[in-house]
Design an enzyme around this catalytic site. Structure first.
Site, PDB file in Angstrom:
ATOM      1  CG  HIS A   1       3.296   9.288  -3.270  1.00 40.71           C
ATOM      2  ND1 HIS A   1       4.649   9.167  -2.808  1.00 40.71           N
ATOM      3  CD2 HIS A   1       3.485   8.946  -4.505  1.00 40.71           C
ATOM      4  CE1 HIS A   1       5.407   8.708  -3.866  1.00 40.71           C
ATOM      5  NE2 HIS A   1       4.660   8.473  -4.732  1.00 40.71           N
TER       6      HIS A   1
ATOM      7  CG  ASP B   1       2.280 -15.245   1.582  1.00 45.59           C
ATOM      8  OD1 ASP B   1       0.975 -15.131   1.930  1.00 45.59           O
ATOM      9  OD2 ASP B   1       2.921 -16.030   1.513  1.00 45.59           O
TER      10      ASP B   1
END
Length: 455
Positions: free
Chosen positions: A165, A402
């Site tokens: 992070h 995708d």
């Protein structure tokens, strides 16, 4: 470099390797910003994507081809995103800040098989760690980026992503993952040809962490003045009295994951319940207020316990000058709504929604500068007492990732924890899935209240 294979209860790791950038990358040490270096960001954020079986992955040979495309695309995306192939360390100057040593050390790629099916992801996991092994290598020494492709027994697939992070916020991660997935899809469209050539990434990844460093004059910087300033201006960094051994509720009891979908009708109903002649509220404001109130009531806390709702606020367009598109570092600060248990419950949804709205509205350029000063000079950090942390993953572009398998049918965390996540819902643009783990003793009440919509 191959890594040891492992067998677990439901996961068989077929391969674990280190993938390095496909081309030479700069050999350098990059500084992370004060916001990147905050103590509460020093962990790996873990994402889980679930994909249906497709005609391009229905056989073993097709799965092998897909795996090869993913590994090749990973090596290519690590060229423009080369810091993700580096290693994070503390700066040697004792400042407490972090830096990234970029020597093309690489990211970890894992391929595995699991006895899960796609139907397992239609509801909340049975336990907080049920899906833990869908991202296997997540110990403290893990590199900044780990990707795990897991084939399910019904031919579906999951992709687990672990990313430090300190290097990326949610928006930055979303941009990285969409670029990575696009490379996999391009290879599939070109019939598995492992293309080389330059790819134009949109947006182009930008490092430039210095853009969020602001020099501030050392005026009234005594510890006393600092504490007074933050009590007034930065409640997210202010400690509140613990009247109920708050954290024990989450460490001494088993946490039960919950997963609830709020469609457009439910969100509009919450808006209607909270609106007045003088104010209206966004879906985020009313839903976060509703979850906060349901959570607080279910825990049976003392009426005078102070509670805080902490949530990330994107500052890319709130600072001056605004950050360029493609900045993938941490460009958020914490909004903080704060009130007592009694007021949160008794004063209703409109009151809680207004607290959230005001917490968002006060964040401007000067506020961000003050946060930077607080975390860089005074190492300010949020506390855990009375706190519910909420993160909005439904606006990060994760639902578009995708890899040539279609859009993910499920996007969420690897582990459902006591942090609340707002997630996208497959094929429902306006809907939000809320995942949150609550103590066993609070589960039934929370589940009833959060589904009730009005109380």
């Amino acid at each position: 470099m191959a890594m040891a294979m492992a067998m677990t209860n439901s996961i068989h790791v077929k391969e674990a390797i280190v993938v390095t950038p496909s081309e030479p990358t700069p050999n350098r040490v990059l500084s992370l910003s004060s916001i990147d270096s905050q103590l509460f960001l020093r962990f790996t954020i873990e994402y889980l994507f679930v994909y249906k079986q497709t005609s391009t992955t229905s056989s073993i040979s097709q799965q092998k081809s897909f795996t090869a495309r993913v590994k090749h695309a990973l090596s290519r995306v690590l060229v423009p995103y080369y810091p993700l192939a580096g290693r994070v360390r503390s700066k040697p100057d004792g400042s407490g800040l972090l830096e990234v040593v970029c020597r093309a050390q690489g990211a970890v790629f894992i391929e595995a098989e699991a006895n899960h099916t796609i139907n397992d992801f239609e509801r909340a996991p049975r336990s907080v760690t049920q899906w833990r092994k869908l991202l296997s290598v997540m110990d403290k020494g893990a590199p900044p980026l780990v990707i795990q492709l897991t084939w399910l027994k019904d031919g579906a697939a999951t992709i687990g992503v672990g990313i430090n992070h300190c290097l990326c916020d949610g928006i930055g991660t979303g941009e990285f993952l969409n670029s990575f997935a696009e490379l996999v899809s391009i290879q599939q469209q070109q019939r598995n040809v492992m293309t080389k050539g330059n790819i134009v990434f949109k947006p182009k990844p930008i490092w430039d962490r210095h853009l969020l460093e602001y020099s501030t004059p050392r005026v009234n910087s005594s510890l006393t003045n600092h504490h007074h300033h933050h009590h007034q201006y930065h409640p997210e960094f202010n400690r509140v009295p613990d009247l109920c051994a708050f954290m024990n509720r989450f460490t001494n009891e088993r946490l039960v994951p919950t997963s609830i979908v709020f469609d457009n009708r439910k969100l509009n109903e919450l808006k209607r319940l909270s609106e007045s002649s003088s104010s209206s509220y966004t879906s985020f404001e009313v839903l976060s207020a509703h979850i906060w109130r349901s959570w607080a009531r279910s825990l049976n806390l003392p009426p005078n316990q102070i509670l805080k709702l902490l949530f990330s606020v994107n500052i890319r367009q709130r600072v001056k000058p605004s950050l360029l598109s493609g900045y993938y570092g941490n460009a958020f600060v914490l909004g903080c709504a704060q009130t007592s248990v009694k007021d949160l419950i008794d004063k209703g949804l409109r009151y809680a929604s207004e607290l959230v709205k005001r917490a968002k509205e006060k964040i401007d350029h000067d506020y961000v500068k003050s946060v930077v000063e607080s975390v860089s000079r005074y190492k300010a950090s949020p506390d855990s007492v009375g706190v519910l942390i909420l993160s909005q993953w439904s606006r990060l572009g994760l639902e578009r990732v995708d890899f040539g398998l279609g859009k993910p049918v499920h996007v969420g965390p690897i582990c459902c924890d006591r942090y609340c996540l707002m997630l996208p819902v497959f094929n429902q643009t306006d809907a939000v899935r809320v995942m949150l783990a609550v103590p066993t003793s609070a589960f039934e009440k929370y589940d009833t209240l959060v589904k009730a919509g009005s109380y």
